[in-house]
Design a protein around this motif. Structure first.
Motif, short mmCIF file in Angstrom:
data_model
loop_
_atom_site.label_atom_id
_atom_site.label_comp_id
_atom_site.label_asym_id
_atom_site.label_seq_id
_atom_site.Cartn_x
_atom_site.Cartn_y
_atom_site.Cartn_z
N THR A 14 9.31 46.12 -14.51
CA THR A 14 9.07 44.72 -14.85
C THR A 14 8.50 43.97 -13.66
O THR A 14 8.58 44.43 -12.51
CB THR A 14 10.37 44.03 -15.29
OG1 THR A 14 11.25 43.97 -14.15
CG2 THR A 14 11.03 44.76 -16.46
N GLN A 15 7.95 42.79 -13.93
CA GLN A 15 7.46 41.95 -12.84
C GLN A 15 8.59 41.61 -11.87
O GLN A 15 8.40 41.66 -10.65
CB GLN A 15 6.87 40.65 -13.39
CG GLN A 15 5.58 40.84 -14.11
CD GLN A 15 5.05 39.54 -14.70
OE1 GLN A 15 5.78 38.56 -14.84
NE2 GLN A 15 3.78 39.53 -15.04
N GLN A 16 9.77 41.31 -12.39
CA GLN A 16 10.89 40.95 -11.52
C GLN A 16 11.33 42.14 -10.68
O GLN A 16 11.62 42.00 -9.49
CB GLN A 16 12.06 40.40 -12.33
CG GLN A 16 13.15 39.80 -11.47
CD GLN A 16 12.64 38.63 -10.63
OE1 GLN A 16 12.09 37.67 -11.15
NE2 GLN A 16 12.81 38.71 -9.32
N ALA A 46 8.79 42.58 -8.00
CA ALA A 46 8.97 41.50 -7.01
C ALA A 46 10.14 41.83 -6.08
O ALA A 46 10.02 41.72 -4.86
CB ALA A 46 9.18 40.17 -7.71
N ASN A 47 11.25 42.22 -6.65
CA ASN A 47 12.44 42.56 -5.85
C ASN A 47 12.17 43.73 -4.91
O ASN A 47 12.53 43.69 -3.74
CB ASN A 47 13.63 42.88 -6.75
CG ASN A 47 14.12 41.68 -7.54
OD1 ASN A 47 13.80 40.54 -7.23
ND2 ASN A 47 14.88 41.94 -8.57
N SER A 95 7.36 37.22 -4.42
CA SER A 95 7.88 36.46 -5.56
C SER A 95 7.30 36.96 -6.89
O SER A 95 6.21 37.55 -6.92
CB SER A 95 7.55 34.97 -5.39
OG SER A 95 6.15 34.75 -5.57
N ARG A 96 8.01 36.68 -7.95
CA ARG A 96 7.53 37.05 -9.29
C ARG A 96 6.24 36.29 -9.60
O ARG A 96 5.32 36.85 -10.22
CB ARG A 96 8.59 36.75 -10.34
CG ARG A 96 8.17 37.18 -11.73
CD ARG A 96 9.32 37.10 -12.71
NE ARG A 96 8.85 37.47 -14.02
CZ ARG A 96 8.89 36.67 -15.08
NH1 ARG A 96 9.43 35.48 -14.99
NH2 ARG A 96 8.44 37.09 -16.24
N ALA A 97 6.14 35.06 -9.16
CA ALA A 97 4.93 34.27 -9.38
C ALA A 97 3.71 34.94 -8.72
O ALA A 97 2.61 34.96 -9.27
CB ALA A 97 5.10 32.85 -8.85
N THR A 98 3.93 35.52 -7.55
CA THR A 98 2.85 36.23 -6.86
C THR A 98 2.46 37.48 -7.63
O THR A 98 1.26 37.78 -7.76
CB THR A 98 3.26 36.59 -5.42
OG1 THR A 98 3.51 35.37 -4.71
CG2 THR A 98 2.19 37.37 -4.70
N ILE A 99 3.44 38.19 -8.16
CA ILE A 99 3.15 39.37 -8.99
C ILE A 99 2.32 38.95 -10.20
O ILE A 99 1.33 39.60 -10.55
CB ILE A 99 4.45 40.08 -9.45
CG1 ILE A 99 5.27 40.57 -8.25
CG2 ILE A 99 4.15 41.21 -10.43
CD1 ILE A 99 4.59 41.61 -7.38
N GLN A 100 2.67 37.85 -10.82
CA GLN A 100 1.92 37.36 -11.98
C GLN A 100 0.48 37.03 -11.59
O GLN A 100 -0.46 37.39 -12.30
CB GLN A 100 2.60 36.14 -12.58
CG GLN A 100 3.90 36.46 -13.28
CD GLN A 100 4.67 35.23 -13.72
OE1 GLN A 100 4.60 34.18 -13.06
NE2 GLN A 100 5.40 35.35 -14.81
N GLU A 105 -1.44 40.27 -11.07
CA GLU A 105 -1.79 40.91 -12.34
C GLU A 105 -2.93 40.20 -13.04
O GLU A 105 -3.73 40.83 -13.73
CB GLU A 105 -0.57 40.96 -13.27
CG GLU A 105 0.46 41.97 -12.84
CD GLU A 105 1.64 42.04 -13.81
OE1 GLU A 105 1.74 41.19 -14.72
OE2 GLU A 105 2.46 42.96 -13.65
#
Length: 79
Positions: free
Chosen positions: A2-4, A7-8, A13-18, A21
């Protein structure tokens, strides 16, 4: 993954992963390196551009052999 989870594992951050993508501009080179290293540490190999284009595969087939076999069985069945 998952994105989270990505990120972890990568420390971004998850926002950066988004944004990554989505191909948004402004994702730093160092961040892309962290993401790639995370995938490599999980057993992915990034393939260089060749006659079939760039790609990704599992480094050790045993990691996802069942998933891999199921995917290709479905793919062959759809042809």
């Amino acid at each position: 993954m998952t994105q989270q989870a990505l990120a972890n594992a990568s420390g971004v951050s998850r926002a950066t992963i988004q944004r990554f993508e989505q191909g948004a501009p402004g994702v730093k080179h160092a961040t892309r390196v962290l993401i790639r290293r995370t995938f490599v540490s999980r057993g992915l190999v990034f393939l260089p551009r060749g006659e079939h284009g760039e790609g990704v595969r599992l480094a050790r087939p045993s990691i996802g052999a069942a998933i891999h076999d199921e995917f290709f069985s479905r793919l062959v069945g759809e042809l």
